[in-house]
Enzyme design. Structure first.
Site, PDB file in Angstrom:
ATOM      1  N   ASP A   1      -6.341  -3.878   0.588  1.00 41.84           N
ATOM      2  CA  ASP A   1      -6.967  -2.936  -0.106  1.00 41.84           C
ATOM      3  C   ASP A   1      -6.062  -1.886  -0.859  1.00 41.84           C
ATOM      4  O   ASP A   1      -6.228  -0.901  -1.321  1.00 41.84           O
ATOM      5  CB  ASP A   1      -8.178  -2.102   0.417  1.00 41.84           C
ATOM      6  N   GLY A   2      -4.783  -1.909  -0.034  1.00 44.99           N
ATOM      7  CA  GLY A   2      -3.677  -0.830  -0.463  1.00 44.99           C
ATOM      8  C   GLY A   2      -4.003   0.612   0.146  1.00 44.99           C
ATOM      9  O   GLY A   2      -3.403   1.518  -0.445  1.00 44.99           O
TER      10      GLY A   2
ATOM     11  N   ARG B   1       5.676  10.356   2.951  1.00 41.58           N
ATOM     12  CA  ARG B   1       6.549  10.316   3.946  1.00 41.58           C
ATOM     13  C   ARG B   1       8.066  10.487   3.156  1.00 41.58           C
ATOM     14  O   ARG B   1       8.340  10.213   2.187  1.00 41.58           O
ATOM     15  CB  ARG B   1       6.521   9.043   4.873  1.00 41.58           C
TER      16      ARG B   1
ATOM     17  N   ASP C   1      10.950  -6.652   8.650  1.00 46.08           N
ATOM     18  CA  ASP C   1      10.576  -5.680   7.208  1.00 46.08           C
ATOM     19  C   ASP C   1      10.529  -4.326   7.694  1.00 46.08           C
ATOM     20  O   ASP C   1      10.586  -3.338   7.024  1.00 46.08           O
ATOM     21  CB  ASP C   1       9.399  -6.278   6.598  1.00 46.08           C
TER      22      ASP C   1
ATOM     23  N   ARG D   1       0.864  -1.307   0.070  1.00 50.94           N
ATOM     24  CA  ARG D   1       0.050  -0.084   0.069  1.00 50.94           C
ATOM     25  C   ARG D   1       0.812   1.310  -0.148  1.00 50.94           C
ATOM     26  O   ARG D   1       0.422   2.370   0.486  1.00 50.94           O
ATOM     27  CB  ARG D   1      -0.933  -0.088   1.066  1.00 50.94           C
TER      28      ARG D   1
ATOM     29  N   ARG E   1      15.024  -2.217   3.771  1.00 49.37           N
ATOM     30  CA  ARG E   1      15.041  -2.758   5.097  1.00 49.37           C
ATOM     31  C   ARG E   1      15.855  -4.180   5.275  1.00 49.37           C
ATOM     32  O   ARG E   1      16.471  -4.715   4.126  1.00 49.37           O
ATOM     33  CB  ARG E   1      13.495  -3.401   4.921  1.00 49.37           C
TER      34      ARG E   1
END
Ligand code: AMP
Ligand code: MG
Length: 485
Positions: free
Chosen positions: A128-129, A179, A255, A96, A186
């Site tokens: 649903d993203g 962001r 992650d 997402r 990661r």
């Protein structure tokens, strides 16, 4: 693209990930928001990136909602795997989120600009993203609180309401968060390719990570071993800083651990109020795996998973590679402890370093344990107890007898300017759980006022704003947070 003295009316993307690391992402277009409305913009962060905040305020609803792409953006969903609660998922990835591109700021530093909540991708699995206004504003305020304390963290540039509902337990207003991160590399990014036996891609990722975040190790005898060593250093420091501010990430999965050493993926995180080592807020963390006091242990566990992914780069001989990895892994606990003691020296107002400082810090924690002593207020009020007057401090403890026994030990170790040191190291304001919930509930109902006041308060954590300093009232009850919603 227009130019105004020193600031750009545009992002001027330079997308090194897409250029240098084919095979690590999928190109995906964001879902267009039907009726985007800008809810929050971090003007100072835009300025730091060299972007004109007035320009951004005008275009953000369009270009940071998925409705239109800013010039130069090349949106991709990044692949990653991860160990979550100890179990390995070979494919997670941006389900997402989309990396729009990278911006090089006026100081020459490179930053990822990422949309979160921008719709489905091939990594979405059943999701649903999308994202709801509340959790995206939550990430915003937590990131600002951490940044204001000087902790390495991703930060929100903007939150835009999409005008479309998202379906959770109830229907909620949708939002897209933008962001800014040093990168989104990661531990799980390495694991994705290691799990597929793609050593060449692991090597390319490691080299990219060195060039972007650890150029100082490029000349080492084995740069990949030196990279691992350097990542341990940054992560040990980060977790020590989390412990110092009473931060509980909540989902310290591989992650969600960034090679850059930044705090990333604010989900069910929260700040601890009464000190209790086993504090857990996340509704799904039944076993307390990611509890406050477990975070330093999970640090080592996660870094062991990184070592496994990097093993073929450490040495062609697997036994030798494992020996190398174990040498570093065995050192993590000691390196973390040294970082933690350094953080605690600051919080306790100690000048210089002495051997017993770690014990002294442990002694205060033992006195606080089980006494309901508010983490933030206890340290802040130590300033008043420097001269021996514990009248502000003792009422924070159900039973202050342990505190009273500890205070003389501490006072004997203090420098003359200890009270100033303590006030400079320990904030008055954190993002208190009840204030966060109050702000998010109001924002979800359409009133941004409490959120804006909260952001202002946590952005100046050393300013004593009474309304933001007190722990949650009794009626607030046990705090429970929810994941990835
Ligand atoms: P997070 O909890 O945000 O760290 O996400 C963990 C994994 O779940 C990542 O692969 C996310 O992309 C994915 N994920 C979380 N929420 C959603 C969502 N609403 N739709 C699709 N994928 C999601
Ligand atoms: Mg995550």
């Amino acid at each position: 693209m227009l130019q105004r003295a020193g600031v750009r009316m545009g992002f001027r993307f330079d997308n090194s990930w897409v250029r240098d690391l084919p095979g690590t992402f999928l190109s995906v277009q964001p879902a267009p928001a039907p009726a985007p409305r800008l809810l929050a913009l971090t003007r100072g962060l835009a300025e730091g990136l060299g972007i004109d905040p007035d320009w951004l305020a005008e275009v953000a609803a369009e270009v940071l909602s998925g409705r239109a792409l800013p010039e130069g953006a090349d949106p991709v969903a990044q692949a990653y795997a991860g160990h979550q609660f100890g179990g390995f998922s070979p494919q997670l990835g941006d389900g997402r989120a989309l990396l729009l591109g990278e911006v090089v700021d006026p100081a020459g530093r490179r930053w990822d600009v990422q949309l979160k909540g921008s719709g489905r991708t091939p990594f979405s699995r059943g999701g649903d993203g999308k994202a709801a206004v509340g959790p995206m504003l939550r990430e915003y305020v937590m990131g600002e609180a951490m940044a204001a304390r000087g902790l390495p963290t991703t930060r929100a540039l903007a939150v835009v309401a999409t005008g479309a509902p998202v379906l959770r337990e109830t229907e909620l207003p949708g939002a897209v968060l933008t962001r800014v991160a040093a990168s989104h590399i990661r531990v799980g990014t390495f694991q994705f390719f290691a799990a597929r036996g793609d050593v060449e891609q692991v090597r390319k990722l490691a080299d990219y990570t060195i060039a972007r975040h650890y150029p100082e190790v490029a000349g080492a005898d084995n740069p990949h071993v030196a990279l691992f060593d350097a990542v341990i250093g940054r992560q040990a420091r980060l977790i020590a800083q989390w412990m110092g501010v009473g931060f509980i990430h909540g989902v310290m999965t591989t992650d969600n651990m960034a090679l850059s050493g930044e705090t990333i993926d604010y989900g069910p995180c929260a700040f601890m109020e009464g000190y209790a080592p086993g504090t857990v807020f996340s509704s799904i963390d039944h076993g307390g795996r990611y509890a406050y006091a477990n975070q330093p242990l999970i640090l080592g566990w996660n870094l062991a998973r990184l070592a496994e992914a990097l093993l073929p780069l450490f040495d062609a001989d697997q036994d030798r590679a494992v020996d190398i990895a174990n040498g570093y892994l065995e050192g993590i606990a000691g390196r973390y402890r040294a970082e933690w003691v350094a953080v605690m020296r600051g919080k306790l107002g100690l000048a210089g370093a002495e051997d017993g400082d770690g014990d002294l810090a442990d002694g205060l924690l033992a006195a606080m344990d089980g006494q309901g002593a508010d983490w933030t207020l206890t340290f802040r009020r130590l300033a008043g107890a420097v001269g021996g007057d514990a009248s502000g401090l003792a009422p924070l403890f159900d039973d202050p007898s342990g505190l009273r026994a500890w205070l003389p030990r501490w006072q004997a170790r203090l420098a003359p300017d200890a009270a100033d040191r303590i006030r400079a190291a320990n904030p008055a304001v954190i993002a208190r759980n009840h204030k966060v919930e109050e702000a998010l509930a109001a924002a979800t109902a359409g009133d941004m006022g409490p959120f804006e006041s909260l952001v202002a308060a946590v952005s100046e954590p050393f300013v004593e704003r009474e309304a933001y300093m007190l722990p949650a009232p009794q009626g607030f009850g046990r705090y429970v947070t929810f994941c990835g919603t």
